[in-house]
Design an enzyme around this catalytic site. Structure first.
Site, PDB file in Angstrom:
ATOM      1  CG  ASP A 114      31.083  18.658 -27.250  1.00 60.60           C
ATOM      2  OD1 ASP A 114      31.070  17.588 -27.298  1.00 60.60           O
ATOM      3  OD2 ASP A 114      31.222  19.861 -28.133  1.00 60.60           O
ATOM      4  CB  ILE A 115      35.461  21.791 -29.420  1.00 61.22           C
ATOM      5  CG1 ILE A 115      36.545  22.679 -29.552  1.00 61.22           C
ATOM      6  CG2 ILE A 115      34.942  20.729 -30.415  1.00 61.22           C
ATOM      7  CD1 ILE A 115      37.528  21.479 -30.203  1.00 61.22           C
TER       8      ILE A 115
ATOM      9  CG  ASN B 106      25.621   9.867 -28.877  1.00 60.47           C
ATOM     10  OD1 ASN B 106      24.885   9.947 -29.185  1.00 60.47           O
ATOM     11  ND2 ASN B 106      26.450  10.808 -28.691  1.00 60.47           N
TER      12      ASN B 106
ATOM     13  CG  HIS C 201      32.124  10.955 -25.401  1.00 66.21           C
ATOM     14  ND1 HIS C 201      33.375  10.170 -26.715  1.00 66.21           N
ATOM     15  CD2 HIS C 201      31.182  11.356 -25.948  1.00 66.21           C
ATOM     16  CE1 HIS C 201      32.326  10.331 -27.692  1.00 66.21           C
ATOM     17  NE2 HIS C 201      31.668  10.699 -27.720  1.00 66.21           N
TER      18      HIS C 201
ATOM     19  CG  HIS D  32      28.190  14.062 -24.862  1.00 68.78           C
ATOM     20  ND1 HIS D  32      28.644  15.108 -25.299  1.00 68.78           N
ATOM     21  CD2 HIS D  32      27.903  12.344 -25.394  1.00 68.78           C
ATOM     22  CE1 HIS D  32      29.217  14.419 -26.311  1.00 68.78           C
ATOM     23  NE2 HIS D  32      28.821  12.627 -27.014  1.00 68.78           N
TER      24      HIS D  32
HETATM   25  P1  AMP Z   1      30.384  11.464 -30.032  1.00 71.01           P
HETATM   26  O1  AMP Z   1      29.064  12.222 -30.965  1.00 71.01           O
HETATM   27  O2  AMP Z   1      29.247  11.127 -29.232  1.00 71.01           O
HETATM   28  O3  AMP Z   1      30.904  10.565 -30.246  1.00 71.01           O
HETATM   29  O4  AMP Z   1      30.614  13.098 -29.597  1.00 71.01           O
HETATM   30  C1  AMP Z   1      32.370  13.273 -29.464  1.00 71.01           C
HETATM   31  C2  AMP Z   1      31.807  14.751 -28.923  1.00 71.01           C
HETATM   32  O5  AMP Z   1      33.663  15.056 -28.931  1.00 71.01           O
HETATM   33  C3  AMP Z   1      31.402  16.122 -29.741  1.00 71.01           C
HETATM   34  O6  AMP Z   1      30.276  16.748 -29.269  1.00 71.01           O
HETATM   35  C4  AMP Z   1      32.375  17.121 -30.543  1.00 71.01           C
HETATM   36  O7  AMP Z   1      32.099  18.187 -30.042  1.00 71.01           O
HETATM   37  C5  AMP Z   1      33.489  16.446 -29.110  1.00 71.01           C
HETATM   38  N1  AMP Z   1      34.862  17.089 -29.278  1.00 71.01           N
HETATM   39  C6  AMP Z   1      35.921  17.001 -30.757  1.00 71.01           C
HETATM   40  N2  AMP Z   1      36.277  17.416 -31.081  1.00 71.01           N
HETATM   41  C7  AMP Z   1      36.783  17.817 -28.991  1.00 71.01           C
HETATM   42  C8  AMP Z   1      38.373  18.037 -28.728  1.00 71.01           C
HETATM   43  N3  AMP Z   1      38.742  18.089 -29.058  1.00 71.01           N
HETATM   44  N4  AMP Z   1      37.717  19.179 -27.243  1.00 71.01           N
HETATM   45  C9  AMP Z   1      36.775  18.638 -27.137  1.00 71.01           C
HETATM   46  N5  AMP Z   1      35.543  17.992 -27.157  1.00 71.01           N
HETATM   47  C10 AMP Z   1      35.518  18.042 -28.863  1.00 71.01           C
END
Ligand code: AMP
Ligand code: ZN
Length: 113
Positions: free
Chosen positions: A28-29, A85, A98, A100
């Site tokens: 995760d970024i 989520n 996705h 987590h």
């Molecule tokens: P959600 O709130 O469950 O949709 O989680 C989305 C997740 O994606 C968050 O934890 C972000 O930090 C992560 N995220 C967004 N863009 C990227 C990316 N380019 N690479 C890796 N993680 C990302």
């Protein structure tokens, strides 16, 4: 194309820790724990609500991948949390399914508001 489809297509970079023909996993970024990996199907499935009977094997496979990554990351014994989520109240930001995988420290209460 959504951001995770772009990662699948290698159009934007990610720190990939696992990949096969159906699934990809990357850091995760914006990590919320010492270990924070996202495990995604390569197929663009927006949310849990969009899962169909035909995805049953894929979802089972994703959990086997999660188990493998947890072991490789050294958090299998100490423990971890798997979280998905969905939609607005779930706080979903990216509409590509996705999972987590969070661990590496005590994670606190399950639901934070
Ligand atoms: P959600 O709130 O469950 O949709 O989680 C989305 C997740 O994606 C968050 O934890 C972000 O930090 C992560 N995220 C967004 N863009 C990227 C990316 N380019 N690479 C890796 N993680 C990302
Ligand atoms: Zn997508």
């Amino acid at each position: 194309m959504c951001v995770f489809c772009k990662i699948v297509n290698k159009e934007i970079p990610a720190k990939v820790v696992y990949e096969d023909d159906k699934v990809m996993a990357f850091h995760d970024i914006n990590p919320q724990a010492p270990v924070h990996i996202l495990v995604i199907p390569k197929e663009h499935i927006p949310t849990v609500n969009d899962l169909e009977e035909k995805h049953k094997e894929l979802i089972g496979h994703i959990f086997m991948v999660i188990k493998k990554i947890a072991k490789e990351m050294g958090i299998a014994e100490s423990g971890y949390r798997v979280l998905v989520n969905c939609n607005r109240d779930g706080g979903q930001e990216i509409y590509h399914l996705h999972f987590h995988l969070l661990g590496g420290a005590p994670l606190g209460p399950m639901v934070c508001r």
